[in-house]
Design a protein around this motif. Structure first.
Motif, PDB file in Angstrom:
ATOM      1  N   UNK A 185       0.829  -1.206   0.000  1.00 19.01           N
ATOM      2  CA  UNK A 185       0.000   0.000   0.000  1.00 19.01           C
ATOM      3  C   UNK A 185       0.861   1.253   0.000  1.00 19.01           C
ATOM      4  N   UNK A 186       1.983   1.206   0.701  1.00 18.00           N
ATOM      5  CA  UNK A 186       2.872   2.365   0.757  1.00 18.00           C
ATOM      6  C   UNK A 186       3.645   2.541  -0.544  1.00 18.00           C
ATOM      7  N   UNK A 187       4.022   1.451  -1.181  1.00 14.91           N
ATOM      8  CA  UNK A 187       4.847   1.523  -2.387  1.00 14.91           C
ATOM      9  C   UNK A 187       4.060   1.606  -3.691  1.00 14.91           C
ATOM     10  N   UNK A 188       2.815   1.158  -3.701  1.00 11.71           N
ATOM     11  CA  UNK A 188       2.057   1.059  -4.943  1.00 11.71           C
ATOM     12  C   UNK A 188       1.965   2.369  -5.724  1.00 11.71           C
ATOM     13  N   UNK A 189       1.735   3.522  -5.084  1.00  8.73           N
ATOM     14  CA  UNK A 189       1.690   4.760  -5.884  1.00  8.73           C
ATOM     15  C   UNK A 189       2.990   5.009  -6.649  1.00  8.73           C
ATOM     16  N   UNK A 190       4.137   4.755  -6.016  1.00  7.10           N
ATOM     17  CA  UNK A 190       5.425   4.934  -6.694  1.00  7.10           C
ATOM     18  C   UNK A 190       5.591   3.925  -7.817  1.00  7.10           C
TER      19      UNK A 190
ATOM     20  N   UNK B  64       1.402 -15.624   5.888  1.00 12.25           N
ATOM     21  CA  UNK B  64       2.367 -14.759   5.205  1.00 12.25           C
ATOM     22  C   UNK B  64       2.230 -14.940   3.700  1.00 12.25           C
ATOM     23  N   UNK B  65       2.106 -16.177   3.281  1.00  9.09           N
ATOM     24  CA  UNK B  65       1.967 -16.475   1.847  1.00  9.09           C
ATOM     25  C   UNK B  65       0.725 -15.792   1.275  1.00  9.09           C
TER      26      UNK B  65
ATOM     27  N   UNK C 256      -1.671 -11.387  -2.030  1.00 10.20           N
ATOM     28  CA  UNK C 256      -2.551 -10.223  -2.207  1.00 10.20           C
ATOM     29  C   UNK C 256      -1.746  -9.008  -2.669  1.00 10.20           C
ATOM     30  N   UNK C 257      -0.577  -8.815  -2.085  1.00 10.49           N
ATOM     31  CA  UNK C 257       0.277  -7.701  -2.496  1.00 10.49           C
ATOM     32  C   UNK C 257       0.732  -7.838  -3.931  1.00 10.49           C
ATOM     33  N   UNK C 258       1.107  -9.052  -4.294  1.00 12.33           N
ATOM     34  CA  UNK C 258       1.565  -9.286  -5.661  1.00 12.33           C
ATOM     35  C   UNK C 258       0.440  -9.016  -6.662  1.00 12.33           C
ATOM     36  N   UNK C 259      -0.777  -9.423  -6.320  1.00 13.04           N
ATOM     37  CA  UNK C 259      -1.919  -9.180  -7.219  1.00 13.04           C
ATOM     38  C   UNK C 259      -2.156  -7.688  -7.407  1.00 13.04           C
TER      39      UNK C 259
END
Length: 129
Positions: A3-8, A56-57, A62-65
């Motif tokens: 969430x923190x990195x997605x905009x960049x 964790x997996x 979810x982050x990867x998606x």
């Protein structure tokens, strides 16, 4: 973390050409192993932890998606031969580069590797005659 990195991350996927796309990925890689090095290293540790921890997996998946959903439209818009495969190639490329750059402290030409990956994604597929 995502969430923190997605905009960049998402900014780089608005390229107009495959060459621009390659450059944006190279800039992203430099950012992820430069100013965001600690977060990237933590992500790699979580990937290993996820091999035996379903929670964790699931979070990593979810982050990867989220990231994939930013990359896929760019590949489609730029005319990738197989956009879904292109997403996999980019993810695999980055994960391998992270291991080399952060884990092994190897002297690699990440820009050349990323450029070759992008060229592969946009190279027309030859059909057997």
């Amino acid at each position: 973390m995502v969430a923190r990195e997605l905009p960049e991350i998402a900014i780089g996927f608005s390229a107009n050409t495959p060459e621009d796309f390659s450059e944006s990925l190279s800039m992203l890689f430099r950012h992820l192993v430069g100013p965001s090095r600690k977060i990237t290293a933590a992500r790699l540790a979580l990937i290993v932890e996820g091999s035996h921890d379903a929670g964790v997996r699931s979070a990593l998946s979810a982050g990867r998606k989220s990231i994939e959903s930013s990359v896929l439209p760019a590949l489609v818009a730029l005319g990738a031969n197989d956009p879904l495969l292109g997403v996999q190639l980019i993810a695999t490329c980055f994960e391998g580069l992270f291991l080399h750059a952060l884990g092994r402290h190897a002297d690699i030409d990440a820009e050349a590797v990323i450029s070759a990956t992008v060229r592969t994604i946009f190279t027309p597929v030859k059909t057997p005659q």
